[in-house]
Design a protein around this motif. Structure first.
Motif, PDB file in Angstrom:
ATOM      1  N   ALA A   1      -2.886  13.549  -8.164  1.00 16.28           N
ATOM      2  CA  ALA A   1      -3.676  13.687  -9.394  1.00 16.28           C
ATOM      3  C   ALA A   1      -2.776  13.568 -10.626  1.00 16.28           C
ATOM      4  O   ALA A   1      -3.179  12.968 -11.640  1.00 16.28           O
ATOM      5  N   LYS A   2      -1.578  14.128 -10.555  1.00 15.80           N
ATOM      6  CA  LYS A   2      -0.640  14.024 -11.673  1.00 15.80           C
ATOM      7  C   LYS A   2      -0.210  12.575 -11.896  1.00 15.80           C
ATOM      8  O   LYS A   2      -0.068  12.121 -13.045  1.00 15.80           O
ATOM      9  N   ILE A   3       0.026  11.842 -10.816  1.00 18.18           N
ATOM     10  CA  ILE A   3       0.408  10.436 -10.927  1.00 18.18           C
ATOM     11  C   ILE A   3      -0.726   9.628 -11.553  1.00 18.18           C
ATOM     12  O   ILE A   3      -0.508   8.820 -12.472  1.00 18.18           O
ATOM     13  N   GLU A   4      -1.939   9.832 -11.078  1.00 16.64           N
ATOM     14  CA  GLU A   4      -3.089   9.102 -11.618  1.00 16.64           C
ATOM     15  C   GLU A   4      -3.273   9.397 -13.106  1.00 16.64           C
ATOM     16  O   GLU A   4      -3.544   8.487 -13.905  1.00 16.64           O
ATOM     17  N   LYS A   5      -3.107  10.654 -13.478  1.00 11.63           N
ATOM     18  CA  LYS A   5      -3.237  11.053 -14.886  1.00 11.63           C
ATOM     19  C   LYS A   5      -2.171  10.377 -15.742  1.00 11.63           C
ATOM     20  O   LYS A   5      -2.458   9.867 -16.834  1.00 11.63           O
ATOM     21  N   ARG A   6      -0.942  10.360 -15.233  1.00 17.09           N
ATOM     22  CA  ARG A   6       0.161   9.786 -16.006  1.00 17.09           C
ATOM     23  C   ARG A   6       0.020   8.266 -16.124  1.00 17.09           C
ATOM     24  O   ARG A   6       0.349   7.688 -17.172  1.00 17.09           O
ATOM     25  N   LEU A   7      -0.470   7.612 -15.092  1.00 18.67           N
ATOM     26  CA  LEU A   7      -0.713   6.169 -15.163  1.00 18.67           C
ATOM     27  C   LEU A   7      -1.712   5.851 -16.278  1.00 18.67           C
ATOM     28  O   LEU A   7      -1.524   4.904 -17.046  1.00 18.67           O
ATOM     29  N   LYS A   8      -2.765   6.647 -16.362  1.00 15.39           N
ATOM     30  CA  LYS A   8      -3.759   6.439 -17.408  1.00 15.39           C
ATOM     31  C   LYS A   8      -3.166   6.700 -18.784  1.00 15.39           C
ATOM     32  O   LYS A   8      -3.404   5.948 -19.737  1.00 15.39           O
ATOM     33  N   GLU A   9      -2.388   7.771 -18.901  1.00 11.15           N
ATOM     34  CA  GLU A   9      -1.791   8.114 -20.200  1.00 11.15           C
ATOM     35  C   GLU A   9      -0.861   7.017 -20.688  1.00 11.15           C
ATOM     36  O   GLU A   9      -0.792   6.731 -21.888  1.00 11.15           O
TER      37      GLU A   9
ATOM     38  N   LYS B   1       0.467  20.946  -3.751  1.00  8.25           N
ATOM     39  CA  LYS B   1       0.122  20.181  -2.562  1.00  8.25           C
ATOM     40  C   LYS B   1       0.108  18.694  -2.876  1.00  8.25           C
ATOM     41  O   LYS B   1       0.094  18.291  -4.048  1.00  8.25           O
ATOM     42  N   ASN B   2       0.066  17.871  -1.799  1.00  5.08           N
ATOM     43  CA  ASN B   2       0.126  16.420  -1.969  1.00  5.08           C
ATOM     44  C   ASN B   2      -0.958  15.910  -2.914  1.00  5.08           C
ATOM     45  O   ASN B   2      -0.693  15.098  -3.809  1.00  5.08           O
ATOM     46  N   PHE B   3      -2.213  16.349  -2.718  1.00  3.35           N
ATOM     47  CA  PHE B   3      -3.311  15.829  -3.529  1.00  3.35           C
ATOM     48  C   PHE B   3      -3.151  16.221  -4.994  1.00  3.35           C
ATOM     49  O   PHE B   3      -3.588  15.488  -5.896  1.00  3.35           O
ATOM     50  N   GLU B   4      -2.509  17.366  -5.256  1.00  2.00           N
ATOM     51  CA  GLU B   4      -2.273  17.776  -6.627  1.00  2.00           C
ATOM     52  C   GLU B   4      -1.243  16.869  -7.295  1.00  2.00           C
ATOM     53  O   GLU B   4      -1.354  16.541  -8.483  1.00  2.00           O
ATOM     54  N   PHE B   5      -0.254  16.448  -6.512  1.00  2.48           N
ATOM     55  CA  PHE B   5       0.742  15.527  -7.062  1.00  2.48           C
ATOM     56  C   PHE B   5       0.112  14.162  -7.333  1.00  2.48           C
ATOM     57  O   PHE B   5       0.388  13.539  -8.364  1.00  2.48           O
TER      58      PHE B   5
ATOM     59  N   ILE C   1       0.852  -1.192   0.000  1.00  6.00           N
ATOM     60  CA  ILE C   1       0.000   0.000   0.000  1.00  6.00           C
ATOM     61  C   ILE C   1       0.888   1.243   0.000  1.00  6.00           C
ATOM     62  O   ILE C   1       1.671   1.443   0.931  1.00  6.00           O
ATOM     63  N   VAL C   2       0.789   2.066  -1.028  1.00  5.99           N
ATOM     64  CA  VAL C   2       1.584   3.290  -1.106  1.00  5.99           C
ATOM     65  C   VAL C   2       0.771   4.411  -0.465  1.00  5.99           C
ATOM     66  O   VAL C   2      -0.249   4.847  -1.001  1.00  5.99           O
ATOM     67  N   GLU C   3       1.225   4.871   0.683  1.00 13.47           N
ATOM     68  CA  GLU C   3       0.506   5.899   1.429  1.00 13.47           C
ATOM     69  C   GLU C   3       0.862   7.310   0.984  1.00 13.47           C
ATOM     70  O   GLU C   3       0.080   8.245   1.183  1.00 13.47           O
ATOM     71  N   ARG C   4       2.030   7.464   0.387  1.00 12.79           N
ATOM     72  CA  ARG C   4       2.495   8.817   0.069  1.00 12.79           C
ATOM     73  C   ARG C   4       3.533   8.753  -1.045  1.00 12.79           C
ATOM     74  O   ARG C   4       4.339   7.822  -1.100  1.00 12.79           O
ATOM     75  N   PHE C   5       3.505   9.752  -1.919  1.00 12.60           N
ATOM     76  CA  PHE C   5       4.500   9.871  -2.982  1.00 12.60           C
ATOM     77  C   PHE C   5       5.476  11.010  -2.735  1.00 12.60           C
ATOM     78  O   PHE C   5       6.599  10.985  -3.230  1.00 12.60           O
ATOM     79  N   VAL C   6       5.025  12.029  -2.027  1.00 13.53           N
ATOM     80  CA  VAL C   6       5.828  13.232  -1.813  1.00 13.53           C
ATOM     81  C   VAL C   6       5.638  13.724  -0.386  1.00 13.53           C
ATOM     82  O   VAL C   6       4.697  13.336   0.309  1.00 13.53           O
ATOM     83  N   SER C   7       6.534  14.596   0.015  1.00 14.17           N
ATOM     84  CA  SER C   7       6.408  15.259   1.310  1.00 14.17           C
ATOM     85  C   SER C   7       6.937  16.674   1.160  1.00 14.17           C
ATOM     86  O   SER C   7       7.985  16.882   0.538  1.00 14.17           O
ATOM     87  N   PHE C   8       6.189  17.654   1.703  1.00  9.31           N
ATOM     88  CA  PHE C   8       6.583  19.047   1.529  1.00  9.31           C
ATOM     89  C   PHE C   8       6.812  19.704   2.885  1.00  9.31           C
ATOM     90  O   PHE C   8       5.883  19.825   3.686  1.00  9.31           O
ATOM     91  N   ALA C   9       8.048  20.124   3.129  1.00  8.77           N
ATOM     92  CA  ALA C   9       8.363  20.889   4.331  1.00  8.77           C
ATOM     93  C   ALA C   9       7.887  22.326   4.141  1.00  8.77           C
ATOM     94  O   ALA C   9       7.646  22.772   3.005  1.00  8.77           O
TER      95      ALA C   9
END
Length: 247
Positions: free
Chosen positions: A226-234, A220-224, A199-207
């Motif tokens: 969304a980019k991953i989900e979009k790229r997986l589909k593409e 923000k995390n949720f924006e990243f 289970i991947v809980e997180r892809f990025v972390s922002f200080a």
């Protein structure tokens, strides 16, 4: 600690009145104290009737036998998750960043938590000094064959006032800091080689921005995500597409 828990529950209860909680021992190595002190702290958290379990962040070299015994005992009563700061699977990297533990200790921590029925989560960083693309894919493949239940990925960030910031100023060529677009591609490649049961809980972390020298992506995390989900589909791909694992 009791006050912290009560304040946290009160804050979230305003929106979610029936919610139950996990007490998160987050900062620093939360298994480093003597076991009798740890027992007192963990039991104090569990005294609250709305706390149904513990999440304990620590280092792989701070899980001695008596601590593991305690966590195993507690895991038979409630949910217990140990978050392990592994950071890299390469001993050369761990030595370079002065991490203070070996990959062998990381493997032991993963195996012992799994064997004892304690949930685990591995934290790993992509972009550490002198690591290359091949190292990231090798990491995904190595992790896939270990008893890792959950995973949190982090991109390397250079923080002000750290030894790494000093080293980065002197030797920037050691640090393969990603552009946002490059990191998206690396994460998708990583997922393709990762055991799909993890289970991947997180892809990025922002200080906080004032702490970060580089990279600065401004999202923000949720924006990243969304980019991953979009790229997986593409790319018509998914986690585990090319994974080779035995566990």
């Amino acid at each position: 600690m009791k006050t912290q828990i009560e304040e946290g529950i009160e804050f979230f209860s305003k929106k979610y009145d029936t919610m139950r909680f996990l007490a998160y021992f987050q900062s620093f190595s939360n298994t480093y104290a003597p076991v009798d002190v740890l027992r007192q702290l963990y039991e104090e958290a569990l005294e609250n009737p709305r706390i149904i379990g513990l999440v304990i962040a620590t280092r792989p070299d701070c899980l001695k036998e008596d601590v593991l015994d305690l966590l195993e005992e507690l895991s038979k009563r409630c949910y217990v998750m140990v978050e392990l700061g592994l950071e890299s699977v390469k001993d050369e990297t761990l030595q370079l960043i002065n991490r203070g533990h070996s990959w062998e200790e990381s493997v032991r921590a993963l195996n012992e938590t799994s064997r004892r029925g304690i949930h685990n989560c591995a934290h790993l960083i992509l972009g550490l000094p002198e690591e290359k693309y091949k190292d990231y894919i090798d990491q995904a493949r190595i992790i896939s064959n270990l008893p890792v239940e959950n995973l949190k990925l982090h991109q390397l960030q250079i923080h002000t006032g750290t030894n790494m910031a000093k080293d980065y100023a002197l030797y920037p060529e050691r640090y393969p800091l990603f552009s946002l677009e490059d990191y998206v591609e690396v994460v998708v490649d990583y997922l393709e080689n990762l055991n799909p049961s993890i289970i991947v809980e997180r892809f990025v972390s922002f200080a906080p921005g004032k702490m970060v020298i580089a990279p600065k992506w401004g999202l923000k995390n949720f924006e990243f995500v969304a980019k991953i989900e979009k790229r997986l589909k593409e790319r018509d791909t998914w986690q585990g597409k090319y994974a080779n694992y035995t566990n």
